[in-house]
Motif scaffolding. Structure first.
Motif, mmCIF file in Angstrom:
data_model
loop_
_atom_site.group_PDB
_atom_site.id
_atom_site.type_symbol
_atom_site.label_atom_id
_atom_site.label_comp_id
_atom_site.label_asym_id
_atom_site.label_seq_id
_atom_site.Cartn_x
_atom_site.Cartn_y
_atom_site.Cartn_z
ATOM 1 N N ILE A 52 46.591 64.085 -17.834
ATOM 2 C CA ILE A 52 45.551 63.987 -16.806
ATOM 3 C C ILE A 52 45.132 65.405 -16.430
ATOM 4 N N PHE A 54 42.507 67.944 -13.950
ATOM 5 C CA PHE A 54 41.731 68.044 -12.715
ATOM 6 C C PHE A 54 40.996 69.371 -12.677
ATOM 7 N N GLU A 59 39.513 64.476 -10.677
ATOM 8 C CA GLU A 59 39.982 64.102 -12.004
ATOM 9 C C GLU A 59 38.848 64.198 -13.028
ATOM 10 N N VAL A 61 39.513 64.114 -16.941
ATOM 11 C CA VAL A 61 39.811 63.208 -18.049
ATOM 12 C C VAL A 61 41.258 62.747 -17.956
ATOM 13 N N SER A 62 41.545 61.631 -18.626
ATOM 14 C CA SER A 62 42.926 61.160 -18.758
ATOM 15 C C SER A 62 43.121 60.663 -20.185
ATOM 16 N N TYR A 63 44.399 60.598 -20.600
ATOM 17 C CA TYR A 63 44.730 60.186 -21.969
ATOM 18 C C TYR A 63 46.037 59.410 -21.953
ATOM 19 N N ILE A 71 39.631 59.209 -21.662
ATOM 20 C CA ILE A 71 38.781 58.551 -20.673
ATOM 21 C C ILE A 71 38.176 59.636 -19.786
ATOM 22 N N VAL A 72 36.865 59.774 -19.837
ATOM 23 C CA VAL A 72 36.162 60.804 -19.068
ATOM 24 C C VAL A 72 35.792 60.228 -17.706
ATOM 25 N N LYS A 73 36.259 60.873 -16.643
ATOM 26 C CA LYS A 73 36.041 60.357 -15.287
ATOM 27 C C LYS A 73 34.771 60.903 -14.641
ATOM 28 N N ILE A 74 34.242 62.010 -15.176
ATOM 29 C CA ILE A 74 32.982 62.568 -14.671
ATOM 30 C C ILE A 74 31.923 62.302 -15.737
ATOM 31 N N PRO A 75 31.008 61.362 -15.518
ATOM 32 C CA PRO A 75 30.088 60.905 -16.566
ATOM 33 C C PRO A 75 29.315 62.018 -17.273
#
Length: 357
Positions: A52, A54, A59, A61-63, A71-75
């Motif tokens: 993860i 920040f 946040e 991205v996470s994996y 998974i990209v949290k900021i489009p």
């Protein structure tokens, strides 16, 4: 002629100052990246790999190796960095899984029980100020305990657990030194520069400011200025008296602290001598979301500030009093109940009635 030259010099210098100030206002001053990767290994296989990242406590991205996807949290981050950037990052993590399993299985030999599961963590952080790297650290953690860390400025690994000292030559090898530097530059510093250079990842929020005026039992005047719920974290609070800067007492600061909602908090306190009533003081606040410095006056009517020890003593005394009262009432009820029970259990002491003759 000399006067005109001086006037032009002062004019140019003033314009330069204004330009520098405007540049600092348009650039976000300070940003921080934090990345944490965790691997859980069994004696037979790599059970889990997760990560993860920040930026400024938001946040990115996470994996997780179960889905094997980023998974990209900021489009809009994909637009800035490109789709291939995250694909490359995912492929890198997938390719490293076999190496992670081998490395963790090798580290597990340091323990007495090779059959237990182990957790390895890689913690990276870097900071930039106006696009310039100012800090960069890596921490290596094994089963919850840090065993190595490095400040990228010095380039020297610090060993914190003697039993892992034998791996120092691997960390210092040219191969891993080169990889470490490239990874930290690409996935920490450059990543952050691209993100914050494109757009603010959070909406700027102006500070909520309160000013308080207390008198402590010693007679000293205490002024406090609190700014909270602001973003970004760059802020300036200072005291003025009758519109002038100066030093009038003992000043302390909480430092800029994070709130739960990813905004920030700062309190600056000024303790004045007993002869100074605190009148005429103002707290001046400067923040990027304030077009001009905001001035907050100190309340005229001070409030008496009770010492924390006295307040705690009063609270404890009240609790003790209530506890004693409760215990006395309970004891009294118990005594009354036991007395009634005794009277009903024992025979009467009066002479028994004789049967008729």
């Amino acid at each position: 002629m000399e006067c005109q030259r001086r006037r032009r010099w002062f004019s140019s210098a003033w314009l330069l100052i204004l330009e520098v100030f405007a540049l600092r206002q348009t650039q976000a001053a300070h940003h921080k990246y934090v990345g944490q990767f965790t691997a859980v290994d069994t004696p037979y296989s790599l059970l889990e790999v997760s990560g993860i990242n920040f930026i400024d406590d938001v946040e990115l991205v996470s994996y997780n190796n179960v889905q094997q996807q980023i998974i990209v949290k900021i489009p809009w981050a994909s637009k800035v960095l490109g789709v291939n950037y995250f694909t490359e990052m995912r492929d890198l993590l997938v390719d490293h899984e076999q190496y992670l399993h081998w490395m963790m299985h090798h580290l597990a030999k340091n323990g007495t029980n090779d059959n237990r599961n182990h957790t390895g963590q890689f913690f990276a952080e870097c900071e930039i100020d106006n696009g310039i790297k100012v800090k960069s650290f890596i921490h290596l953690i094994w089963d919850g305990e840090e065993y190595y860390r490095i400040d990228e400025e010095t380039g020297h690994w610090e060993n914190l657990k003697p039993e892992f000292m034998k791996y120092q030559n691997i960390l210092d090898s040219p191969f891993w030194t080169d990889k470490r530097k490239r990874y930290m530059t690409k996935y920490c510093v450059d990543l952050m520069r691209k993100i914050v250079g494109y757009k603010s990842i959070k909406d700027n929020v102006p500070p909520e400011v309160t000013v308080a005026h207390h008198v402590n039992p010693k007679g000293s005047t205490i002024l406090s200025c609190t700014a909270t719920s602001f973003y970004p974290q760059s802020i300036l609070l200072h005291w003025e008296k009758n519109g002038k800067l100066g030093v009038w007492g003992k000043e302390t600061s909480s430092g800029i602290l994070p709130n739960m909602d990813n905004t920030f908090y700062l309190q600056v306190t000024l303790e004045l001598p007993p002869e100074d009533s605190g009148m005429g003081y103002t707290c001046v606040v400067e923040h990027i979301e304030l077009k001009n410095p905001a001035v907050y006056s100190v309340p005229e009517k001070p409030t008496m500030q009770k010492p924390s020890t006295l307040t705690l003593g009063i609270i404890l005394a009240v609790i003790l009093l209530l506890s004693c009262a409760g215990a006395f009432i309970a004891w009294k009820k118990m005594k009354e109940g036991s007395t009634g029970q005794l009277q009903g259990s024992f025979p009467s002491t009066a002479s028994p009635t004789l049967p008729p003759q």
